[in-house]
Design a protein around this motif. Sequence first.
Motif, PDB file in Angstrom:
ATOM      1  N   LEU A  44       0.594  -1.120   0.313  1.00 34.97           N
ATOM      2  CA  LEU A  44      -0.595  -0.098   0.012  1.00 34.97           C
ATOM      3  C   LEU A  44       0.596   1.373  -0.029  1.00 34.97           C
ATOM      4  O   LEU A  44       0.857   2.547  -1.229  1.00 34.97           O
ATOM      5  CB  LEU A  44      -0.991  -0.412   1.306  1.00 34.97           C
ATOM      6  N   GLU A  45       1.864   1.204   1.024  1.00 42.15           N
ATOM      7  CA  GLU A  45       2.377   2.486   1.137  1.00 42.15           C
ATOM      8  C   GLU A  45       3.155   2.967  -0.836  1.00 42.15           C
ATOM      9  O   GLU A  45       3.271   3.978  -1.032  1.00 42.15           O
ATOM     10  CB  GLU A  45       3.028   2.771   1.557  1.00 42.15           C
ATOM     11  N   ASN A  46       4.381   1.318  -1.218  1.00 44.75           N
ATOM     12  CA  ASN A  46       5.136   1.447  -2.174  1.00 44.75           C
ATOM     13  C   ASN A  46       3.746   2.167  -3.208  1.00 44.75           C
ATOM     14  O   ASN A  46       4.271   2.940  -4.249  1.00 44.75           O
ATOM     15  CB  ASN A  46       5.442   0.598  -2.941  1.00 44.75           C
ATOM     16  N   MET A  47       2.930   1.716  -3.391  1.00 48.95           N
ATOM     17  CA  MET A  47       1.778   2.039  -4.215  1.00 48.95           C
ATOM     18  C   MET A  47       1.279   3.892  -4.192  1.00 48.95           C
ATOM     19  O   MET A  47       1.221   4.211  -5.263  1.00 48.95           O
ATOM     20  CB  MET A  47       0.589   1.178  -4.662  1.00 48.95           C
ATOM     21  N   GLU A  48       1.710   3.928  -2.946  1.00 46.59           N
ATOM     22  CA  GLU A  48       0.607   5.195  -2.165  1.00 46.59           C
ATOM     23  C   GLU A  48       2.251   6.574  -2.979  1.00 46.59           C
ATOM     24  O   GLU A  48       1.710   7.878  -3.037  1.00 46.59           O
ATOM     25  CB  GLU A  48       0.329   5.633  -1.178  1.00 46.59           C
ATOM     26  N   LYS A  49       3.268   5.777  -3.028  1.00 45.39           N
ATOM     27  CA  LYS A  49       4.129   6.824  -3.631  1.00 45.39           C
ATOM     28  C   LYS A  49       4.169   6.892  -4.663  1.00 45.39           C
ATOM     29  O   LYS A  49       4.737   7.809  -5.526  1.00 45.39           O
ATOM     30  CB  LYS A  49       5.446   6.143  -3.233  1.00 45.39           C
ATOM     31  N   ALA A  50       4.021   5.765  -5.626  1.00 46.27           N
ATOM     32  CA  ALA A  50       4.189   5.808  -7.158  1.00 46.27           C
ATOM     33  C   ALA A  50       2.907   6.801  -7.657  1.00 46.27           C
ATOM     34  O   ALA A  50       3.431   7.890  -8.849  1.00 46.27           O
ATOM     35  CB  ALA A  50       3.722   4.211  -7.261  1.00 46.27           C
ATOM     36  N   PHE A  51       2.065   7.242  -6.965  1.00 49.29           N
ATOM     37  CA  PHE A  51       1.417   7.586  -7.339  1.00 49.29           C
ATOM     38  C   PHE A  51       1.513   9.377  -6.961  1.00 49.29           C
ATOM     39  O   PHE A  51       0.737  10.476  -7.698  1.00 49.29           O
ATOM     40  CB  PHE A  51      -0.556   7.215  -6.680  1.00 49.29           C
ATOM     41  N   HIS A  52       3.051   9.570  -6.543  1.00 46.72           N
ATOM     42  CA  HIS A  52       2.796  10.653  -5.769  1.00 46.72           C
ATOM     43  C   HIS A  52       4.337  10.516  -6.761  1.00 46.72           C
ATOM     44  O   HIS A  52       5.129  12.435  -5.854  1.00 46.72           O
ATOM     45  CB  HIS A  52       3.166  11.238  -3.912  1.00 46.72           C
ATOM     46  N   ALA A  53       4.616   9.785  -6.978  1.00 49.10           N
ATOM     47  CA  ALA A  53       6.338  10.532  -7.909  1.00 49.10           C
ATOM     48  C   ALA A  53       6.471  11.589  -8.235  1.00 49.10           C
ATOM     49  O   ALA A  53       5.766  12.088  -9.181  1.00 49.10           O
ATOM     50  CB  ALA A  53       6.698   8.838  -8.511  1.00 49.10           C
ATOM     51  N   ASP A  54       8.026  11.614  -8.537  1.00 52.82           N
ATOM     52  CA  ASP A  54       8.596  12.771  -9.562  1.00 52.82           C
ATOM     53  C   ASP A  54       8.000  12.191 -10.849  1.00 52.82           C
ATOM     54  O   ASP A  54       8.313  11.428 -11.236  1.00 52.82           O
ATOM     55  CB  ASP A  54       9.768  12.910  -9.412  1.00 52.82           C
ATOM     56  N   ARG A  55       7.675  14.134 -11.990  1.00 56.56           N
ATOM     57  CA  ARG A  55       7.987  13.036 -13.482  1.00 56.56           C
ATOM     58  C   ARG A  55       8.974  12.717 -13.851  1.00 56.56           C
ATOM     59  O   ARG A  55       9.605  13.513 -13.132  1.00 56.56           O
ATOM     60  CB  ARG A  55       6.386  14.906 -13.895  1.00 56.56           C
ATOM     61  N   PRO A  56       9.279  11.832 -14.763  1.00 53.94           N
ATOM     62  CA  PRO A  56       8.081  11.316 -15.368  1.00 53.94           C
ATOM     63  C   PRO A  56       7.655  10.010 -15.001  1.00 53.94           C
ATOM     64  O   PRO A  56       7.055   9.010 -15.737  1.00 53.94           O
ATOM     65  CB  PRO A  56       9.206  11.420 -17.032  1.00 53.94           C
ATOM     66  N   ASN A  57       8.102   9.524 -13.510  1.00 52.29           N
ATOM     67  CA  ASN A  57       7.586   8.375 -13.161  1.00 52.29           C
ATOM     68  C   ASN A  57       6.716   7.961 -12.033  1.00 52.29           C
ATOM     69  O   ASN A  57       6.643   6.960 -11.943  1.00 52.29           O
ATOM     70  CB  ASN A  57       9.179   8.352 -12.102  1.00 52.29           C
ATOM     71  N   ARG A  58       5.513   8.613 -12.717  1.00 49.24           N
ATOM     72  CA  ARG A  58       4.120   9.235 -10.931  1.00 49.24           C
ATOM     73  C   ARG A  58       3.304   8.187 -11.986  1.00 49.24           C
ATOM     74  O   ARG A  58       3.247   8.223 -13.000  1.00 49.24           O
ATOM     75  CB  ARG A  58       3.583  10.712 -11.601  1.00 49.24           C
ATOM     76  N   MET A  59       2.824   7.463 -11.261  1.00 53.98           N
ATOM     77  CA  MET A  59       1.234   6.795 -11.993  1.00 53.98           C
ATOM     78  C   MET A  59       0.073   7.952 -11.971  1.00 53.98           C
ATOM     79  O   MET A  59       0.253   8.921 -10.847  1.00 53.98           O
ATOM     80  CB  MET A  59       1.413   5.480 -11.469  1.00 53.98           C
ATOM     81  N   TYR A  60      -0.262   7.546 -12.773  1.00 53.95           N
ATOM     82  CA  TYR A  60      -1.874   8.170 -12.218  1.00 53.95           C
ATOM     83  C   TYR A  60      -3.210   7.655 -11.717  1.00 53.95           C
ATOM     84  O   TYR A  60      -3.242   7.137 -13.119  1.00 53.95           O
ATOM     85  CB  TYR A  60      -2.213   9.471 -13.447  1.00 53.95           C
ATOM     86  N   GLY A  61      -4.176   8.100 -11.255  1.00 57.13           N
ATOM     87  CA  GLY A  61      -5.717   7.399 -10.766  1.00 57.13           C
ATOM     88  C   GLY A  61      -6.318   7.576 -11.574  1.00 57.13           C
ATOM     89  O   GLY A  61      -6.415   8.552 -10.702  1.00 57.13           O
ATOM     90  N   VAL A  62      -6.374   7.188 -11.998  1.00 58.84           N
ATOM     91  CA  VAL A  62      -8.274   7.401 -12.211  1.00 58.84           C
ATOM     92  C   VAL A  62      -9.620   6.705 -11.857  1.00 58.84           C
ATOM     93  O   VAL A  62      -9.228   5.745 -11.792  1.00 58.84           O
ATOM     94  CB  VAL A  62      -8.413   7.673 -13.678  1.00 58.84           C
ATOM     95  N   LYS A  63     -10.028   7.430 -10.642  1.00 64.34           N
ATOM     96  CA  LYS A  63     -11.775   6.988 -10.613  1.00 64.34           C
ATOM     97  C   LYS A  63     -13.044   7.494 -10.544  1.00 64.34           C
ATOM     98  O   LYS A  63     -11.828   9.213 -10.037  1.00 64.34           O
ATOM     99  CB  LYS A  63     -11.454   6.244  -8.925  1.00 64.34           C
ATOM    100  N   GLU A  64     -13.509   7.469  -9.821  1.00 61.07           N
ATOM    101  CA  GLU A  64     -14.475   6.115  -9.488  1.00 61.07           C
ATOM    102  C   GLU A  64     -14.980   6.246 -10.963  1.00 61.07           C
ATOM    103  O   GLU A  64     -16.156   6.517 -11.867  1.00 61.07           O
ATOM    104  CB  GLU A  64     -15.337   5.725  -8.544  1.00 61.07           C
ATOM    105  N   ILE A  65     -15.198   4.770 -11.162  1.00 59.14           N
ATOM    106  CA  ILE A  65     -15.540   3.883 -13.075  1.00 59.14           C
ATOM    107  C   ILE A  65     -17.033   3.998 -12.873  1.00 59.14           C
ATOM    108  O   ILE A  65     -17.088   2.879 -11.303  1.00 59.14           O
ATOM    109  CB  ILE A  65     -14.355   4.069 -13.821  1.00 59.14           C
TER     110      ILE A  65
END
Length: 280
Positions: A44-65
């Motif tokens: 959970l912690e690593n995924m949260e870090k991924a969504f807040h990472a510096d660009r260009p390594n950031r992941m972008y969450g899109v919800k709720e579908i």
Amino acid sequence: MEQVRECGSNKVNTGISKCPLVPEYIKAIILAEVGVKLPVEMTLENMEKAFHADRPNRMYGVKEIVEYAPNGGDAQTSATGYGPNEVTGYAAYTAALTLMKFDAGFRANIMRLKDVPMQAWYVDKNGIIWGERAADGTCKGIDLSGLYISGQDFPASGTKANNVINLMYNDVEKAWMNPMQVMTSFDVLSVADGLRFVDVVKKTGSENEYCVLDHYDKLNVGKYFSTGLAEVACWKGVTAVEYVQGSGTFKLTPKESASPMLAAPSVLQENGVTGIEQWA
């Protein structure tokens, strides 16, 4: 030894798993630039870090579908003369995903991605991540030729305003031939949030009081981060910070010749502040 060709059918089987992993409703998607990978250690912690990472390594969450609609992907066939039909390939495929709530800021941000090479993972209601098997055996996102926003800006009789994000597959045949899933032991959906742009604005008539406002709808979000943003570590260009109780503002002591700014999202996340990034 001469090269020996093997028929592709030698690598086909038609059995069904004794306990099929059946996809459930898609509740979120994860976008990232091509080349970005899921964390090696899925926590959970690593995924949260991924969504807040510096660009260009950031992941972008899109919800709720709340709706998923496939378009295309049909087999293309042709016949020569009076010969039989043969499969020549598969039609282009676009997945249209409707979000539960309309948001003009979200629409504006998706439009900025029209020329950026992106990949996408799906997250179903069970928290299973669906993607594509990469050459190194990891689960990469499905490569997209592009993505765009649709839906309607304003409500009509019987229809609410809505955003629909459309994912255009780069190669649907490749994606469907190399499926891969990641099952997690934590609630992926709880952290699969996209960041929101905010502005740091000096309060009118005040020398050192600042508001943190949503960049698009000007909502004062300071009260949601009253504890976290009261830490100097969450700011750049300040020597002291204090949250003004009941006002949603912060008293900042700027460094000489410096303009107060929020720290990068990666730093904010480390200090317990999630979901925002200062517009620059």
